[in-house]
Design a protein around this motif. Structure first.
Motif, PDB file in Angstrom:
ATOM      1  N   PHE A 187      -1.721  10.709  34.995  1.00 14.15           N
ATOM      2  CA  PHE A 187      -1.952  12.076  34.529  1.00 14.15           C
ATOM      3  C   PHE A 187      -3.297  12.605  35.023  1.00 14.15           C
ATOM      4  CE2 PHE A 187       0.524   9.684  31.429  1.00 14.15           C
ATOM      5  CZ  PHE A 187       1.724  10.368  31.536  1.00 14.15           C
ATOM      6  N   CYS A 188      -3.528  13.910  34.812  1.00  8.91           N
ATOM      7  CA  CYS A 188      -4.779  14.518  35.265  1.00  8.91           C
ATOM      8  C   CYS A 188      -5.842  14.502  34.178  1.00  8.91           C
ATOM      9  CB  CYS A 188      -4.519  15.947  35.719  1.00  8.91           C
ATOM     10  SG  CYS A 188      -4.028  17.054  34.377  1.00  8.91           S
ATOM     11  N   SER A 189      -5.421  14.386  32.928  1.00  7.06           N
ATOM     12  CA  SER A 189      -6.377  14.479  31.826  1.00  7.06           C
ATOM     13  C   SER A 189      -5.850  13.766  30.590  1.00  7.06           C
ATOM     14  CB  SER A 189      -6.622  15.952  31.470  1.00  7.06           C
ATOM     15  OG  SER A 189      -5.424  16.522  30.966  1.00  7.06           O
ATOM     16  N   LYS A 190      -6.725  13.616  29.616  1.00  7.82           N
ATOM     17  CA  LYS A 190      -6.333  13.027  28.332  1.00  7.82           C
ATOM     18  C   LYS A 190      -5.298  13.919  27.652  1.00  7.82           C
ATOM     19  CE  LYS A 190      -8.291  11.352  23.968  1.00  7.82           C
ATOM     20  NZ  LYS A 190      -7.206  11.810  23.164  1.00  7.82           N
ATOM     21  N   ARG A 191      -5.435  15.218  27.800  1.00  4.98           N
ATOM     22  CA  ARG A 191      -4.490  16.157  27.195  1.00  4.98           C
ATOM     23  C   ARG A 191      -3.072  15.913  27.699  1.00  4.98           C
ATOM     24  NH1 ARG A 191      -2.447  21.269  28.607  1.00  4.98           N
ATOM     25  NH2 ARG A 191      -1.855  22.489  26.785  1.00  4.98           N
ATOM     26  N   CYS A 192      -2.887  15.804  29.010  1.00 10.17           N
ATOM     27  CA  CYS A 192      -1.555  15.564  29.565  1.00 10.17           C
ATOM     28  C   CYS A 192      -1.042  14.180  29.176  1.00 10.17           C
ATOM     29  CB  CYS A 192      -1.552  15.738  31.082  1.00 10.17           C
ATOM     30  SG  CYS A 192      -1.581  17.474  31.588  1.00 10.17           S
ATOM     31  N   ARG A 193      -1.931  13.193  29.141  1.00  8.56           N
ATOM     32  CA  ARG A 193      -1.539  11.842  28.724  1.00  8.56           C
ATOM     33  C   ARG A 193      -1.040  11.871  27.280  1.00  8.56           C
ATOM     34  NH1 ARG A 193      -6.329   7.918  28.616  1.00  8.56           N
ATOM     35  NH2 ARG A 193      -6.591   8.988  26.657  1.00  8.56           N
ATOM     36  N   ASP A 194      -1.746  12.596  26.410  1.00  8.62           N
ATOM     37  CA  ASP A 194      -1.340  12.697  25.010  1.00  8.62           C
ATOM     38  C   ASP A 194      -0.047  13.489  24.844  1.00  8.62           C
ATOM     39  OD1 ASP A 194      -3.530  11.197  24.337  1.00  8.62           O
ATOM     40  OD2 ASP A 194      -4.725  12.898  23.603  1.00  8.62           O
ATOM     41  N   ARG A 195       0.148  14.514  25.654  1.00 10.55           N
ATOM     42  CA  ARG A 195       1.406  15.279  25.597  1.00 10.55           C
ATOM     43  C   ARG A 195       2.585  14.391  25.957  1.00 10.55           C
ATOM     44  NH1 ARG A 195       1.019  20.454  29.138  1.00 10.55           N
ATOM     45  NH2 ARG A 195       3.220  20.474  28.600  1.00 10.55           N
ATOM     46  N   ASP A 196       2.420  13.527  26.945  1.00  8.10           N
ATOM     47  CA  ASP A 196       3.482  12.612  27.340  1.00  8.10           C
ATOM     48  C   ASP A 196       3.785  11.621  26.215  1.00  8.10           C
ATOM     49  OD1 ASP A 196       5.224  11.460  29.559  1.00  8.10           O
ATOM     50  OD2 ASP A 196       4.006   9.720  29.003  1.00  8.10           O
ATOM     51  N   LEU A 197       2.754  11.067  25.594  1.00  6.86           N
ATOM     52  CA  LEU A 197       2.946  10.142  24.481  1.00  6.86           C
ATOM     53  C   LEU A 197       3.687  10.823  23.335  1.00  6.86           C
ATOM     54  CD1 LEU A 197       2.489   7.437  23.093  1.00  6.86           C
ATOM     55  CD2 LEU A 197       0.254   8.277  22.373  1.00  6.86           C
ATOM     56  N   LEU A 198       3.327  12.061  23.034  1.00  7.07           N
ATOM     57  CA  LEU A 198       3.989  12.797  21.968  1.00  7.07           C
ATOM     58  C   LEU A 198       5.479  12.990  22.276  1.00  7.07           C
ATOM     59  CD1 LEU A 198       3.529  14.194  19.268  1.00  7.07           C
ATOM     60  CD2 LEU A 198       3.028  16.287  20.531  1.00  7.07           C
ATOM     61  N   GLN A 199       5.810  13.233  23.545  1.00  7.63           N
ATOM     62  CA  GLN A 199       7.229  13.352  23.925  1.00  7.63           C
ATOM     63  C   GLN A 199       7.981  12.070  23.591  1.00  7.63           C
ATOM     64  OE1 GLN A 199       8.233  16.582  24.302  1.00  7.63           O
ATOM     65  NE2 GLN A 199       9.339  15.967  26.117  1.00  7.63           N
ATOM     66  N   TRP A 200       7.402  10.918  23.888  1.00  2.00           N
ATOM     67  CA  TRP A 200       8.040   9.640  23.578  1.00  2.00           C
ATOM     68  C   TRP A 200       8.174   9.457  22.074  1.00  2.00           C
ATOM     69  CZ3 TRP A 200      10.804   6.849  26.739  1.00  2.00           C
ATOM     70  CH2 TRP A 200      10.543   6.877  28.109  1.00  2.00           C
ATOM     71  N   LEU A 201       7.133   9.763  21.321  1.00  4.16           N
ATOM     72  CA  LEU A 201       7.141   9.548  19.877  1.00  4.16           C
ATOM     73  C   LEU A 201       8.115  10.469  19.151  1.00  4.16           C
ATOM     74  CD1 LEU A 201       3.326   9.045  19.243  1.00  4.16           C
ATOM     75  CD2 LEU A 201       5.106   7.292  19.368  1.00  4.16           C
ATOM     76  N   GLU A 202       8.358  11.657  19.694  1.00  6.06           N
ATOM     77  CA  GLU A 202       9.267  12.611  19.062  1.00  6.06           C
ATOM     78  C   GLU A 202      10.668  12.559  19.663  1.00  6.06           C
ATOM     79  OE1 GLU A 202       7.337  16.423  19.256  1.00  6.06           O
ATOM     80  OE2 GLU A 202       6.133  15.979  17.481  1.00  6.06           O
ATOM     81  N   ASP A 203      10.994  11.461  20.361  1.00  8.42           N
ATOM     82  CA  ASP A 203      12.310  11.297  20.995  1.00  8.42           C
ATOM     83  C   ASP A 203      12.626  12.393  22.010  1.00  8.42           C
ATOM     84  OD1 ASP A 203      12.845   8.947  19.618  1.00  8.42           O
ATOM     85  OD2 ASP A 203      13.725  10.007  17.923  1.00  8.42           O
TER      86      ASP A 203
END
Length: 55
Positions: free
Chosen positions: A22-38
């Motif tokens: 990813f380019c930033s912590k924000r994008c990394r966290d957005r990706d993690l949230l996608q996994w956590l919310e199915d």
């Protein structure tokens, strides 16, 4: 395409080494949230059958 030209899979900006792929912590966290919310799913049979008595 060389490794330096690869883009962030979330926003398309150039990748940052400390947050790869990813380019930033924000994008990394957005990706993690996608996994956590199915928001993402892997193909395959369901892990829990709807009715275990049917087996």
């Amino acid at each position: 395409m060389t490794r330096l030209e690869r883009k962030c899979p979330i926003c398309g900006k150039p990748r940052a080494a400390e947050h790869t792929p990813f380019c930033s912590k924000r994008c990394r966290d957005r990706d993690l949230l996608q996994w956590l919310e199915d928001g993402y799913a892997l193909p395959g049979p369901p892990s829990f059958p709807d009715n275990p008595q049917d087996d």
